[in-house]
Design an enzyme around this catalytic site. Structure first.
Site, PDB file in Angstrom:
ATOM      1  N   ASP A   8      -4.881   3.904   3.785  1.00  0.00           N
ATOM      2  CA  ASP A   8      -3.854   3.451   4.729  1.00  0.00           C
ATOM      3  C   ASP A   8      -2.868   2.490   4.079  1.00  0.00           C
ATOM      4  OD1 ASP A   8      -6.197   1.791   4.484  1.00  0.00           O
ATOM      5  OD2 ASP A   8      -5.190   0.460   5.902  1.00  0.00           O
ATOM      6  N   GLU A   9      -1.715   2.387   4.693  1.00  0.00           N
ATOM      7  CA  GLU A   9      -0.760   1.315   4.435  1.00  0.00           C
ATOM      8  C   GLU A   9      -0.460   1.076   2.957  1.00  0.00           C
ATOM      9  OE1 GLU A   9      -1.152  -1.747   8.055  1.00  0.00           O
ATOM     10  OE2 GLU A   9      -2.756  -1.926   6.586  1.00  0.00           O
ATOM     11  N   VAL A  10       0.007   2.096   2.275  1.00  0.00           N
ATOM     12  CA  VAL A  10       0.370   1.912   0.876  1.00  0.00           C
ATOM     13  C   VAL A  10       1.867   1.626   0.768  1.00  0.00           C
ATOM     14  CG1 VAL A  10       0.327   2.931  -1.427  1.00  0.00           C
ATOM     15  CG2 VAL A  10      -1.437   3.538   0.251  1.00  0.00           C
ATOM     16  N   SER A  12      -2.865  -4.197   7.906  1.00  0.00           N
ATOM     17  CA  SER A  12      -1.760  -4.989   7.425  1.00  0.00           C
ATOM     18  C   SER A  12      -1.175  -4.454   6.132  1.00  0.00           C
ATOM     19  CB  SER A  12      -2.230  -6.419   7.177  1.00  0.00           C
ATOM     20  OG  SER A  12      -3.358  -6.383   6.345  1.00  0.00           O
ATOM     21  N   HIS A  64      -4.825  -2.183  -0.288  1.00  0.00           N
ATOM     22  CA  HIS A  64      -5.905  -3.055   0.183  1.00  0.00           C
ATOM     23  C   HIS A  64      -6.934  -3.340  -0.912  1.00  0.00           C
ATOM     24  CE1 HIS A  64      -4.665  -3.287   4.363  1.00  0.00           C
ATOM     25  NE2 HIS A  64      -4.321  -2.030   4.279  1.00  0.00           N
TER      26      HIS A  64
END
Lengths: 552, 552
Positions: free
Chosen positions: A349-351, B3, A289
């Site tokens: 998050d979300e790597v 996302s 992100h």
């Protein structure tokens, strides 16, 4: 056109309409006579009298039938003789005086009945010094409120308790259709069930002007939320104007002049929040992100490869370079200086591992570190460094659940935010607290997801302690957050989309666990929505009906 | 969080961000990694330069690379020497001058480049007299616009064509990031595909203050809509203050003082609409959807029975009483006097027969009339009488499709509004036009139904002529309407919820049938949304990104 109404009784309706301060609550049932329209049929309206219901419902509340009037000139807030005094309370006196007496931006003197006793004063007693203080996770928000003519009292340990008590007091007050301001004889003994009651705003996917951030802080105060989780930067844009790295916003904001939070703006938001007992917890999400960081911080992101050549793309912080940690140290030091809260949200998050996998230098680094081909070890390496840096600059941290899911060793006082529903919320809450870590829940409160019709019930029914675990585990749940991610939200629709839906979350996080009746909550939600509208916020309607004062 | 982003190219992004007036268009793809969240992953941003794209797309438009500047002091709208003149055009000159030069409510003089030619004048030629006229279904909205320095020309048969042409002109103009106002050399030859392009607002389920009705009329003008279908009363409330029957609102409004459209309000709305080339078609829906009429018009509704005794409930106009038709004659006469449009919408939808069936007097009437037990004949009897009354007072009518579905004999110039999708829209459109009647479509444009994410594509793809039929049948389709039913909508969220989603409908109803590229439409939708925001309307975002001027 839209609905097959049940047979109504118009004469009864007319009589009820003529009563004071009537709210129409239409219980909406969904039937589906058409394949694609899902046309709602509404049922008989149920009329509910506005009587100063409080949302979130206090822990203990006793309302008597005895009622008093308030006169605009005759009423005042005062400090008790042995009370602490400070700007937080001074300013709250002015705000709540206005909230009680102002309609449509104009002070509107109420009609005063000679037949009723008058409440002329609310005397406040603050026990702890409150000058210059900031709210924290440990702050007491307890208060005791006694409303009886001619003088009521509000006693609290801290200024924060006074703020919560003044909000309750202002909600107990109601304005009748014939222009009187009334409050019933009442005693309240109140405290929050959870210490962390947050709203997340995302100012990266869309820029949200300060004006609407403040409107949202007002709404938070009206609903006793106490944490503004400011998801300030992300992939699409970097609107935070850093002192250490001014290029981050100069090259990463949507527009570096107009779509920017300057240091002055941030100070303004923090002070506005402090005066309302709201903590500002900024989130600087890494290593993923971070697309918007790349232009302003060359070398920070990982170059991605097609085969043996860089493909010109970049993704995620580069975890193998010392410079990456130098940058983050400098930035976290600045965050510590700018944001007074003890906690910073570090994201995590979300790597995705695709870019790291494509990069031959990263491959070599993996070998050197003995990570094999397990890129979650590389992620763990990055996160561990960031957590250590954060500790070293003197801040505690909140992280998204993946940090824990990926097996990163975190400090014992880490707060873990649970946002996934996979495999299930109870499983994850049990897992986090089973490791002795504190948890906040947001999985069931992604209010950016909208649907046709009244949807607050599902938010209301979600309970963060609803999982199998010991009492010690339950006690590690410190609260939750309603999230308004910014894909489809900016200043044009933020307030209407978030409120009063977030009021359902507010009650879940403040009120007693046993407060679960949807029927009772409906009455409070309706009055709270109209109350926010009267206070100038465009909180959207929950069902057909009207407010005494519309948004105009 | 939200996302898994694709790998972005931050350097490229930064370069593009520095270009003038850049719009970021993020193409959003939905993937569903979680069972309940439907978390969106956004793809690489596609940057689109703002260049004065026109929505709805004109029938013929030629834009040259040659560009001119406009100076605030140097530019003026003028009448050509042989042009008709009138207040409609005079006021439009002032409005569009402001729309071009005002930002955030303040006239902001543009930077003028010495290197560019300057457009100093747009000369208007109106062929038909336009003083005191009202728009109608037959109005010409054609116009021809030629932009070339130093003087452009706008030629139209009517003032309505001038309004459409001025809107196009104002959209061709764009403001660059360095403060210049630019327009390219352009020729436009334009006319609407359909004559009836409406927006329905429902002011019964919630009261909508005049302020927001006017904001919506502004938005309609910006999108070349030309019919305000005012669904002014319904079951929940009767906010229209009738001259003939003042008790209807006195006893049927949510609040007879504050939730009311007075005669002055209605005149104000009609004049505001007229000046923008918008017809006001009021709907007084009968015999169903009339619960709010009962209190103010005793005897109008049918008493319902339990067995042999009235149960105190009422439903639908009583079709057996002469007084019912006397009331409707008087009301329709008033409607004719108040609303200048040739058409009135008579409703006629969703009539339940349960109450009529329960009433023994109705049973006797059915026998007397030879209707047997076919209550649709009773409905037909009622509707036929109402249609005849409407004709006798000198008005044409629009009705919802049920009137035709139920076999009521209607006049040849009736307009039928198709709103159901059952059995299918094409079937119903073919059926209505097969009977030689004109049709308007709303089935696919119920914009009150909302969903998470970008949903305008489905509105864009719906075509009212997309059914099997002869050319004569196709020609009977006169347009369509986007409907915003009021269950969950009032002044707090009307504009954000309706715009820019309704812009997709605007283009479908105005532009050529062949204008169907979603990619092209996306560019226009984005610019139109930001244009509305700059003009002060809180039109909501379609996807992550930003506008040059945000709503603030």
């Amino acid at each position: 056109m839209t609905s097959t109404p049940a047979a109504h009784d118009p004469n009864k309706m007319a009589v009820l309409r003529r009563t004071q301060a009537v709210f129409s609550v239409l219980l909406v049932l969904f039937v589906s006579p058409l394949p694609c329209h899902n046309v709602p049929a509404y049922q008989k309206p149920v009329m509910v009298q506005q009587t100063g219901k409080v949302l979130p419902k206090p822990q203990m509340l006793t309302v008597s039938a005895e009622a008093y009037t308030l006169a605009m000139s005759g009423f005042k807030f005062t400090y008790g003789s042995s009370s602490q005094m400070c700007d937080i309370v001074d300013q709250a006196f002015r705000r709540y005086y206005d909230l009680i007496f102002v309609v449509d931006g104009v002070k509107k003197a109420p009609v005063v009945s000679k037949d009723m006793s008058e409440l002329t004063e609310l005397q406040i007693m603050v026990k702890e010094p409150c000058t210059g203080v900031y709210p924290s996770l440990e702050s007491s928000e307890n208060y005791t409120l006694t409303v009886a003519a001619p003088m009521g009292t509000l006693v609290a340990d801290s200024a924060w308790g006074v703020l919560r008590g003044l909000e309750t007091f202002s909600q107990l007050v109601y304005r009748t259709d014939d222009g009187m301001i009334i409050i019933n004889k009442t005693t309240v003994d109140d405290f929050p069930r959870f210490a962390h009651r947050g709203i997340l705003l995302d100012t990266s996917r869309h820029f949200i002007p300060i004006k609407y951030i403040k409107q949202n802080l007002d709404a938070m105060a009206y609903n006793k939320f106490n944490v503004f989780h400011w998801h300030i930067v992300d992939d699409p844009s970097f609107p935070y104007q850093s002192v250490a790295f001014p290029d981050l916003s100069a090259k990463g904001a949507f527009n570096p002049y107009t779509h920017l939070y300057t240091q002055e703006d941030v100070k303004d938001v923090i002070e506005y929040s402090r005066l309302r007992g709201i903590r500002v917890v900024p989130e600087f999400d890494t290593p993923g992100h971070t697309a918007s960081w790349g232009a302003g911080l060359p070398g920070f992101l990982t170059p991605c490869y097609d085969g043996s050549a860089p493909n010109g793309k970049y993704y995620a912080a580069n975890p193998m370079l010392n410079t990456t940690y130098d940058y983050m140290t400098k930035l976290l030091q600045e965050i510590k200086d700018v944001f007074p809260d003890k906690y910073v949200h570090l994201g995590g998050d979300e790597v995705s591992f695709n870019c790291w996998k494509s990069n031959p230098d990263i491959t070599k680094f993996m070998e050197k570190m003995g990570f094999g081909t397990d890129y979650s070890k590389l992620e763990e390496y990055y996160i561990k460094n960031i957590l250590d840096i954060t500790t070293s600059v003197g801040r505690d941290y909140i992280v998204w659940q993946e940090v824990l899911d990926n097996g990163v060793q975190v400090a014992k006082d880490t707060v873990v935010e649970v946002w996934k529903s996979n495999p299930s919320v109870p499983t994850e809450m049990a897992r986090v607290t089973g490791q002795g870590l504190r948890a906040i829940l947001s999985s069931c409160w992604y209010l950016n997801y909208i649907a046709y019709g009244e949807d607050w019930g599902k938010y209301y029914k979600c309970d963060p302690q609803d999982f199998s675990g010991t009492q010690a585990q339950k006690d590690l749940v410190i609260g939750g957050e309603a999230c308004m991610w910014g894909e489809y939200v900016d200043g044009t629709n933020l307030i209407a989309r978030l409120w009063p839906r977030a009021s359902a979350v507010a009650e879940r996080l403040w009120s007693n666990k046993d407060v679960t009746s949807m029927a009772d909550a409906t009455v409070r939600m309706d009055e709270q929505r109209c109350r926010m509208v009267r206070r100038g916020l465009n909180a959207e309607p929950l069902h057909p009906g009207f407010c005494q004062f519309e948004y105009d």
